[in-house]
Scaffold this motif. Structure first.
Motif, mmCIF file in Angstrom:
data_model
loop_
_atom_site.group_PDB
_atom_site.id
_atom_site.type_symbol
_atom_site.label_atom_id
_atom_site.label_comp_id
_atom_site.label_asym_id
_atom_site.label_seq_id
_atom_site.Cartn_x
_atom_site.Cartn_y
_atom_site.Cartn_z
ATOM 1 N N VAL A 191 0.862 -1.124 0.091
ATOM 2 C CA VAL A 191 0.119 -0.003 0.067
ATOM 3 C C VAL A 191 0.827 1.341 -0.175
ATOM 4 O O VAL A 191 0.550 2.303 -0.746
ATOM 5 C CB VAL A 191 -1.074 -0.174 1.177
ATOM 6 C CG1 VAL A 191 -1.630 1.242 1.432
ATOM 7 C CG2 VAL A 191 -2.051 -1.105 1.060
ATOM 8 N N LEU B 233 -7.692 8.834 -6.928
ATOM 9 C CA LEU B 233 -7.877 8.444 -5.740
ATOM 10 C C LEU B 233 -8.858 7.358 -5.140
ATOM 11 O O LEU B 233 -8.555 6.567 -4.492
ATOM 12 C CB LEU B 233 -7.896 10.027 -4.678
ATOM 13 C CG LEU B 233 -6.835 10.820 -4.994
ATOM 14 C CD1 LEU B 233 -6.936 12.099 -4.145
ATOM 15 C CD2 LEU B 233 -5.367 10.089 -4.574
ATOM 16 N N ARG B 234 -10.085 7.447 -6.099
ATOM 17 C CA ARG B 234 -11.027 6.412 -5.553
ATOM 18 C C ARG B 234 -10.603 5.120 -6.252
ATOM 19 O O ARG B 234 -10.585 3.946 -5.322
ATOM 20 C CB ARG B 234 -12.340 6.776 -6.328
ATOM 21 C CG ARG B 234 -13.157 7.681 -5.504
ATOM 22 C CD ARG B 234 -14.744 7.873 -6.136
ATOM 23 N NE ARG B 234 -14.590 8.242 -7.280
ATOM 24 C CZ ARG B 234 -14.736 9.410 -7.644
ATOM 25 N NH1 ARG B 234 -15.091 10.498 -6.716
ATOM 26 N NH2 ARG B 234 -15.048 9.928 -8.992
ATOM 27 N N THR C 209 -7.323 4.292 -6.509
ATOM 28 C CA THR C 209 -6.229 3.972 -5.708
ATOM 29 C C THR C 209 -6.663 3.305 -4.365
ATOM 30 O O THR C 209 -6.318 2.271 -4.105
ATOM 31 C CB THR C 209 -5.489 5.258 -5.443
ATOM 32 O OG1 THR C 209 -4.935 5.763 -6.598
ATOM 33 C CG2 THR C 209 -4.248 4.936 -4.315
ATOM 34 N N LEU C 210 -7.799 3.717 -3.753
ATOM 35 C CA LEU C 210 -8.623 2.869 -2.599
ATOM 36 C C LEU C 210 -8.704 1.752 -2.992
ATOM 37 O O LEU C 210 -8.466 1.042 -2.046
ATOM 38 C CB LEU C 210 -9.421 3.777 -2.020
ATOM 39 C CG LEU C 210 -10.328 3.496 -0.759
ATOM 40 C CD1 LEU C 210 -9.177 3.434 0.326
ATOM 41 C CD2 LEU C 210 -11.337 4.406 -0.473
ATOM 42 N N THR C 211 -9.542 1.582 -3.861
ATOM 43 C CA THR C 211 -10.126 0.456 -4.635
ATOM 44 C C THR C 211 -8.847 -0.799 -4.599
ATOM 45 O O THR C 211 -8.780 -1.851 -4.194
ATOM 46 C CB THR C 211 -11.030 0.320 -5.778
ATOM 47 O OG1 THR C 211 -11.867 1.174 -5.522
ATOM 48 C CG2 THR C 211 -11.403 -0.960 -6.288
ATOM 49 N N SER D 35 -6.040 -0.533 -3.328
ATOM 50 C CA SER D 35 -5.398 -0.779 -2.208
ATOM 51 C C SER D 35 -5.979 -1.792 -1.320
ATOM 52 O O SER D 35 -5.361 -2.742 -0.761
ATOM 53 C CB SER D 35 -5.397 0.441 -1.173
ATOM 54 O OG SER D 35 -4.265 1.312 -1.842
#
Length: 199
Positions: free
Chosen positions: A80, A169-170, A172-174, A176
């Motif tokens: 991450v 960024l959304r 990236t969160l998914t 991660s």
């Protein structure tokens, strides 16, 4: 947001970064295979450090559980972090791929020179967990490279598009979340199947 479809769509959007990540990893393996001099000393330091940790874990009261906890936390935290550290122009993900590839290349070559059966080493020691772990790390580094490229592009734009950054960024969160799940599965396999095969 965290569906397999969203994850696949996120990967489709970074095809070029994925290709670069795979290329860097392969380049690292080749460099490790032929590594001499200062590169060889660097790789030996990495391997000796891992060897020391491995001995400590094997001497614990529950080696398999200790291996699982260490492997999962070590890999998931790095996986991450390397995505977000990619914001520094993608330098750290690139180095991470090269070093990890080099360690694998060096280990396989050194084992070959020592007369170890390479097919057995790969099938028993690398393939069971590596088939999940290596792609997960490559995907994480690809997002890190993509992050760095976006930061670099934004520096040369007069106005940054906030909607593009919000979408990225959304994603990236998914990614991660999926990276952690993949590395969890790899850690379970490495601390059970690989552990028993290599014992």
């Amino acid at each position: 947001m965290f569906s397999i479809y969203s994850f696949g769509r996120s990967l489709a959007g970074i095809r070029r970064a994925l290709l670069i990540s795979v290329s860097l990893f392969i380049l690292g393996i080749v460099a490790g295979w032929i590594g001499t001099g200062s590169l060889e000393r660097l790789l030996m330091q990495q391997i000796e450090g891992l060897g020391g940790i491995s001995r400590e874990l094997r001497n614990s009261s529950n080696p398999q559980l200790s291996f699982f906890i260490f492997i999962f936390l070590n890999n998931s935290i790095k996986g991450v972090l390397i995505i977000f550290l990619g914001a520094l122009f993608g330098i750290l993900p690139a180095l991470f791929l090269l070093i990890n590839g080099a360690v694998i290349g060096y280990l396989i070559h050194a084992s070959l020179l020592q007369g170890v059966n390479i097919v057995t080493l790969i099938v028993k020691g690398l393939l069971p967990h590596g088939i999940i772990e290596i792609p997960a790390i490559i995907i994480a580094c690809a997002f890190g490279l993509n992050f760095g490229a976006r930061v670099a592009r934004s520096l040369f734009r007069r106005r940054s598009r906030e909607d593009e950054w919000a979408d990225f960024l959304r994603q990236t969160l998914t990614v991660s979340v999926w990276i952690v799940l993949l590395l969890l599965a790899a850690a379970v396999i490495e601390s059970t199947i690989t552990f028993n095969l290599m014992s």
